[in-house]
Write a protein that holds these residues in place. Structure first.
Motif, mmCIF file in Angstrom:
data_model
loop_
_atom_site.group_PDB
_atom_site.id
_atom_site.type_symbol
_atom_site.label_atom_id
_atom_site.label_comp_id
_atom_site.label_asym_id
_atom_site.label_seq_id
_atom_site.Cartn_x
_atom_site.Cartn_y
_atom_site.Cartn_z
ATOM 1 N N LEU A 213 0.837 -1.201 0.000
ATOM 2 C CA LEU A 213 0.000 0.000 0.000
ATOM 3 C C LEU A 213 0.872 1.251 0.000
ATOM 4 O O LEU A 213 1.799 1.361 0.816
ATOM 5 N N ARG A 254 -14.941 8.313 4.193
ATOM 6 C CA ARG A 254 -14.699 6.878 4.003
ATOM 7 C C ARG A 254 -15.651 6.267 2.970
ATOM 8 O O ARG A 254 -15.291 5.349 2.254
ATOM 9 N N VAL A 257 -14.405 7.176 -0.937
ATOM 10 C CA VAL A 257 -13.094 6.853 -1.496
ATOM 11 C C VAL A 257 -13.141 5.390 -1.933
ATOM 12 O O VAL A 257 -14.002 4.641 -1.470
ATOM 13 N N PRO A 258 -12.234 4.969 -2.825
ATOM 14 C CA PRO A 258 -12.225 3.553 -3.215
ATOM 15 C C PRO A 258 -12.129 2.672 -1.967
ATOM 16 O O PRO A 258 -11.454 3.040 -0.998
ATOM 17 N N GLN A 259 -12.796 1.528 -2.016
ATOM 18 C CA GLN A 259 -12.961 0.757 -0.785
ATOM 19 C C GLN A 259 -11.643 0.215 -0.230
ATOM 20 O O GLN A 259 -11.569 -0.115 0.938
ATOM 21 N N ASP A 260 -10.608 0.142 -1.052
ATOM 22 C CA ASP A 260 -9.335 -0.359 -0.537
ATOM 23 C C ASP A 260 -8.446 0.762 -0.001
ATOM 24 O O ASP A 260 -7.269 0.541 0.286
ATOM 25 N N ARG A 262 -7.314 3.237 3.019
ATOM 26 C CA ARG A 262 -7.313 3.218 4.485
ATOM 27 C C ARG A 262 -7.030 4.640 4.970
ATOM 28 O O ARG A 262 -6.136 5.314 4.438
ATOM 29 N N ILE A 263 -7.799 5.077 5.959
ATOM 30 C CA ILE A 263 -7.542 6.347 6.632
ATOM 31 C C ILE A 263 -7.575 6.044 8.118
ATOM 32 O O ILE A 263 -8.548 5.472 8.604
ATOM 33 N N HIS A 264 -6.508 6.356 8.812
ATOM 34 C CA HIS A 264 -6.531 6.084 10.250
ATOM 35 C C HIS A 264 -5.766 7.165 10.997
ATOM 36 O O HIS A 264 -4.859 7.784 10.468
ATOM 37 N N TYR A 265 -6.190 7.368 12.244
ATOM 38 C CA TYR A 265 -5.638 8.490 12.996
ATOM 39 C C TYR A 265 -5.707 8.228 14.493
ATOM 40 O O TYR A 265 -6.483 7.387 14.946
ATOM 41 N N TYR A 285 -2.014 11.166 11.453
ATOM 42 C CA TYR A 285 -2.925 10.647 10.438
ATOM 43 C C TYR A 285 -2.146 9.875 9.379
ATOM 44 O O TYR A 285 -1.034 10.257 9.028
ATOM 45 N N GLN A 286 -2.760 8.820 8.877
ATOM 46 C CA GLN A 286 -2.207 8.112 7.731
ATOM 47 C C GLN A 286 -3.311 7.827 6.737
ATOM 48 O O GLN A 286 -4.450 7.554 7.117
ATOM 49 N N ARG A 288 -3.766 5.384 3.085
ATOM 50 C CA ARG A 288 -3.100 4.384 2.252
ATOM 51 C C ARG A 288 -4.013 3.957 1.114
ATOM 52 O O ARG A 288 -5.236 3.974 1.239
ATOM 53 N N ALA A 388 -0.738 -5.471 3.091
ATOM 54 C CA ALA A 388 -1.223 -4.317 3.844
ATOM 55 C C ALA A 388 -0.075 -3.444 4.341
ATOM 56 O O ALA A 388 -0.298 -2.365 4.867
#
Lengths: 487, 487, 487, 487
Positions: A213, A254, A257-260, A262-265, A285-286, A288, A388
């Protein structure tokens, strides 16, 4: 930071004898058989194990790998490589080159450790050597060393074969976040390279045309106006409001965006005391996605969400990109060669003691996926997979044809970044996997020198996968290496 | 819209006789006593009751009050006033003027009804005359008529007194949202006015130096991009996301505005079908505060929240202000005069039938606050109060000294905008309260002509309360009257 | 609802002659060749076209398909089937059976139209026949008819073959939301069935072992306490707060469900007027996932989010499931047979006029994917695909081995639920695709009677895919058919 | 914690001589004049100043006030009081009693410091004595000492007067958060008390019947399930989601609580690393309202919001109340007496040096409200005010009639909890204000003994304000004193 012990110098002296190793023939001749490569590595297994163990014993965080880097440099220097250190503005980055002219084959080494992962080797329970100290949870002590072994064996083969060609080891610091390779790419250090060989410690042996990713990470900081939360909340503008509104819009995003993706914080600073309207709030924040080009578009939207949150809450926002790793662009041409050679080398055979240790270690895992014994096999060649994980090898792979292999340095079922991985990386099991990787890479390098149509095909595939001539490599990484990112 | 019946003309004819009414003396003389004012109104109670009943019988929504307006115009014309209709770009707005020169005293009339409030008069149960039709839930049928009665009695007194001075009735449409008075102010129709007298139907009798909440209302519309919510949600940008992010930031903002601010909203359009990403979402929003100047600052922040929500969700937002009413600026000078006169007039005395009706009606209320009987009293003079309601009288009050009184047209405990209020406004109880208001206003007008130092003091107070010469009246109301706001 | 014309009876009479059709042989004999099946259908193309056109001419919404259902019933009765109508509590549901004993092959018919899709046939522009009236945007007029044709041809083959076996047509109403098949499953109407054949109008010809998304839809209604938003907001509990808090938690949940989950919603009621705290708020919600068993777990979490939102906002929530469709469980065994027969039948060949119409129609599409001409081909057999659509055929497929094929009734590039689809479904192009489907299904039915090991293998596959004996079919659908869901 | 120096003992010795002080008469006699009270305090100003300075020099945080408490105890013991220490389960809480029988007058002392407020005395710039060390930013060094001085003067007056009656000093620890008084109330230590006198350092002199905000504070901790945020976010349940959903519903709730409510929070733990779904999130929350009984109802709703957030996000929540302070219930009866005596004593007169210091200090303030010089005056008696602060004196005030005064220990414009306040509290200005407070309290105590009808009236007022006999004091405070809340 601990000081390296005298052992470093001892090893370097030992290594000094290597250049005379199994002996390259001075005269030109038909390509030497693969067997000589394997023999070269087998002959020095103990020396390589000692290097890997020293790095494991002195785990160093990203951009702080002074002694790990120095040890690998001295090992390669002793083996006849010419080392350039401190490249691309990073004190611990270096290249080590042997030979001249095309083809230029690059072999990638990493050597940084992870914070807080200190762990005793070869024991099947959690036991830190030094509380809160770093540890090699990703097995980069093996990574850097196997690549050096591969480079040395390749150099010997090249010398013996009398062919033109260059083998170059890249000492790439701070893979776990600082992105050393990104700066080496930007500095043009891969401009003359024809193919890149990398590997990674794993719990299986495989050489797939798989991807990772793409990953962009940043700190967002909202700045508001403090006031007494009971007496004058209307005079305050809560920075935490800004951060929470940003998070809210990210969560709405969320769906769109395309389902693959990832947004995480996480929230790192969310106010000091509940009776004060917070004037500072900060989060990590990230984002991917399997394709950096798509991710860069999503990132633009994330920045707008931050701006919108600040605008709507009367606060101000600034962000600092801390990481930008492209997804690895797979190369099926190279993967086919690498897979063939890995199969030739075969997997890892445990001794009775190792088997017993492996069984105990697996008992500490919640659900160890692959069966014990699978470390002895080589997985079938697959393509289209996307892991991943994220790595700065991705940035190289969009500039030069790149192939990566996995070798079973960890007991099947042991995930990277676990204490179990540290325990394996410091044990004989780790060394065995490392040797598998070194051999498979060296064999592949030899194949590339022997048949340069492979390189042509790999470049053609890269060209095609990048979408043709229109492609331009760009990065959101900070303009200078974040040398203090682990301080 | 229903057509007026022949009764309208009958009434107008009857009114035509009024100019000769109790008879003003042509010659100058000392100021006539207040008793002649009261007698003038008492003598025509039945005619005024008939006007109020006709308007009640033909309830018309804001800016559509053709027949209500026409009836009041003909009543005033018949009494000797000069009517100018269709002023300030509003077909149902008018002024009716008598006399000349200063002082100019304005008396405010309203006559619009509320949607969906149709209700039978004088019955103590919910019973719509016409389902979903409008009704006089705010008693404006009484409001417009009492003010006409006051204007006529004032004119007679002025004529009898032989003093210079002008009395002007303002027929102000669409108080319930369209803001007719705002446009009359903007058109300069109050430029020569020295004092403004208004009143409002209520369940008590009072004349306070109280205020109301300034009020800004708007529609916010978010526009996104539709897509199939299962097949391609990443291609869509949800307008509902924009609206919800806006709402979220408004809710965060509640902590950071003065505590007596109000922000409230409803969602009117939130998507068509759940399998389509909504490309349109719309809500109605209001913000209120006791001080319009503070509110305008809050409104700026609300607009930024909307923009921030659009920016952060990839949507677009537009807003349309539908209402902007200033808070009423109280005038203690005028309130003292008005309170003294209201006390002179006294409250409303119920007949046995009215008492029985009032008791039944109160039985339908959950917790009727003021006691039955309180309608016969006049409340003590208070200042500093801020009602939760909003009115476009506020916009006048920042330009001319203004005083408002309440008269008990509703049974104690009956709130405005209830079916019980409609039932009262169409009954004899409503008429009695209306007469109280008419008398008190006319007495106050006479006082102002008699002692112009009161006007000076009231103007000085206005100047001081506005914060001196620096004040400039501004409004966020739409530039043209929203004539179709109830269509 | 419009009345069917006399044409219905004409058609039914014509159909009465069918039982004597191409003539089954009374004596037992070797399985008749496939050619007789094809000939049987070819011989009656005009009659089937007339049935399909009548249904297209009289589009009826779900559970209201009185005349469409009656016409198909009379067609099948005339052909010798025994009809049971009003099954499973649904007036327009029926079965039509021929033969006896095993194997029992079911052929599925649908016939409901879509709201608002009225459109002229065979024209290449948007042109409603009746404004806002229903139309066959999903081609169910063809669906029900082709399945009837397949059933009749199968019956003739079965009769001619003299084999034991049963063919049963299922008239399944309200596929577009009401879920007729769910109730037929629950009523046990598939208990004795060995294999199910279905098809769907499309813009290509294919018979894949593909799946759909399981789909649960519901209305959530929050109930709060109204109050005046300016005067007493603290006395109110906003139902819209409940709804927005629910939405907020759903958006947070997106990160923590499998990435191929879909959750989408719209707000249908969000308050009446901005100055009243809303006491009612309502939204439509859907959740989808490739596996209903996973989806049911997610649904439990969605219900908890709703409860949590109500609890946290002082409101009350109720929900009403409006739809629960299982994902289609593919069956590779049956798909292989179906694909072979579809290939045997071949695709749709356009006449010059049809070609011209197709070109014009494609010009109205933004980006027609498949090339014109592809309708003449049959797509290769694929497996593992999951479409974004949802269908109540899914509920059958978990109880009986089921296969579905697509036939090119729509011009390549035309999506279902478009006016272009309506235009095709009423034209000769639609009829040609319908005939392809009928033939392929009948051939497959004959194969299943001829080689019952296919049925055994299909059942074995179903057993395996369901996860063995532990599987129990459950549904969240309302206990009774929502017969008024389109009223 | 620093050790007390020898100075402590010196002071205690000095204090030992006090009991023989200005000399109480052993025989009964008419009530001694107020002048003797003032003289008593004047005579020992230096000794009291030394006590206050020692406490200022050794600032101790809540529940850790070992030496401050011991010094006040020894001072009171030396003056003839009987000390009981370690009361109500708190090592630093004590009572010091003199006399017997009713009336029992309580005088409240506080002595805890604030974290991080170390500051040099008498200098007009920010200058910490010890970085990050505590400091007396709320002037509690003066508070505890003035109350001791008042108690001693009262004791002497009582002895001289020969009247029955008890004076009791309450050494109440941890006012700044731990709530020592709450536990002294719960332990029944105020059961026999007839009136309570308190005071607080301020920048003005006043004795109002004013109130404070009731205040409930708690930590809310959400617990979720960690997982890799890129590889398996669907396996995780984010604790931060729980916290953010809680916050979201709190922000919605702001509209639906009385407008003078305050809800404020900060996020203390919001996840460790952005690539891990957080399994722990924690925030500090406070809610305030002028009436604890209303606040307790709001608190119930806040708890439900937390539960709803946990339910809706698949997490778990626990909360720990850290503080529960009732609003101060004013007592106009006592306030009138206190105001009269404060007026008798007068304000603070600055020397030339103090004036110069005050001017410099004010120059460091952004907008010092009250004018310099106002410290010399006594403010008019006001009632109905509600301060934005909160104090555990509130819990006492609902159980016993309580009055509090402010004395100008800080330069006008200096707010509590500022470094400027620390600088004043350690200077002669602070001492002067302290003496004003001591005198006014002692005079009031004497009045209460002299005229017990005042106590009856104060009790009657308390009874009435509490709402009659139905009132029961309850608290949400933790069952045991949180002795480690500042550790």
């Amino acid at each position: 930071m601990r000081r390296p012990t005298a052992a470093v110098f001892v090893l370097a002296l030992a290594a000094a004898g290597w250049a005379a190793g199994p002996g390259p023939s001075p005269a030109r001749q038909a390509a030497p058989p693969a067997g000589t490569i394997l023999a070269s590595i087998d002959a020095r297994t103990d020396a390589y194990a000692a290097v890997a163990k020293q790095i494991w014993d002195h785990p160093e965080l990203g951009f702080q790998e002074e002694h790990s880097s120095a040890l690998l440099q001295s090992t390669l220097t002793a083996a006849g490589f010419t080392v350039t250190k401190g490249v691309a503005g990073m004190p611990t980055a270096f290249t080590a080159t042997y030979g001249s002219g095309a083809p230029v084959v690059a072999i990638i080494g990493e050597f940084d450790a992870l914070p807080g992962m200190s762990q005793a080797a070869g024991v099947s329970e959690r036991l830190a050597l030094t509380a809160d100290a770093p540890g090699h949870g990703c097995g980069h002590n093996l990574l850097g060393t196997a690549s050096a072994a591969a480079a040395i064996a390749t150099k010997e083969w090249l010398a013996r074969a009398g062919r033109p060609g260059t083998v170059r080891y890249y000492g790439t610091p701070a893979e776990e976040g600082g992105g050393g390779k990104v700066y080496m790419v930007l500095a043009g250090l891969f401009a003359d390279v024809d193919a890149v060989l990398g590997w990674h410690p794993s719990d299986q042996n495989s050489a797939d045309a798989s991807s990772t990713l793409a990953n962009i990470g940043a700190t967002f900081r909202f700045v508001g106006t403090a006031s007494h939360a009971a007496a004058a909340p209307d005079k305050g503008r809560s920075a935490l409001d800004g951060l929470e509104a940003f998070n809210y819009m990210l969560n709405l995003m969320r769906e769109h965006v395309p389902q693959d993706t990832r947004i995480h914080y996480v929230v790192k600073k969310g106010g000091v005391a509940s009776n004060i309207v917070p004037d500072l709030a900060e989060g990590e924040y990230q984002a991917r996605h399997p394709d950096m080009r798509v991710l860069q578009g999503i990132w633009e939207r994330i920045l707008k969400a931050a701006e919108g949150a600040a605008l709507g809450t009367g606060t101000r926002v600034e962000h600092h990109v801390t990481m930008s790793y492209w997804n690895v662009l797979p190369n099926e041409t190279l993967a086919a060669v690498q897979h063939r050679n890995l199969t030739k080398v075969g997997g890892v055979i445990y001794s009775a003691d190792e088997q017993a240790f492996a069984e105990k270690l697996r008992a500490t895992l919640i659900s160890p996926g692959p069966a014990l014994g699978s470390q002895a096999a080589v997985q079938p060649l697959r393509s289209g997979l996307v892991g991943a994980a994220s790595t700065d090898l991705g940035d190289i792979s969009w500039n030069v044809p790149t192939v990566e292999l996995d070798a079973a340095t960890f007991v099947p079922g042991v995930p990277a970044h676990s204490w179990q991985a540290v325990a394996c990386a410091g044990s004989s099991i780790g060394i065995k996997g490392m040797i598998v990787a070194a051999k498979a890479m060296a064999l592949t390098a030899a194949d590339l020198y022997s048949d340069t149509t492979l390189i042509d095909a790999a470049k053609e595939e890269l060209h095609r996968r990048r979408g043709g001539a229109a492609f331009t490599y760009t990065t959101l990484a900070p303009p200078k290496p974040p040398l203090d990112y682990r301080r």
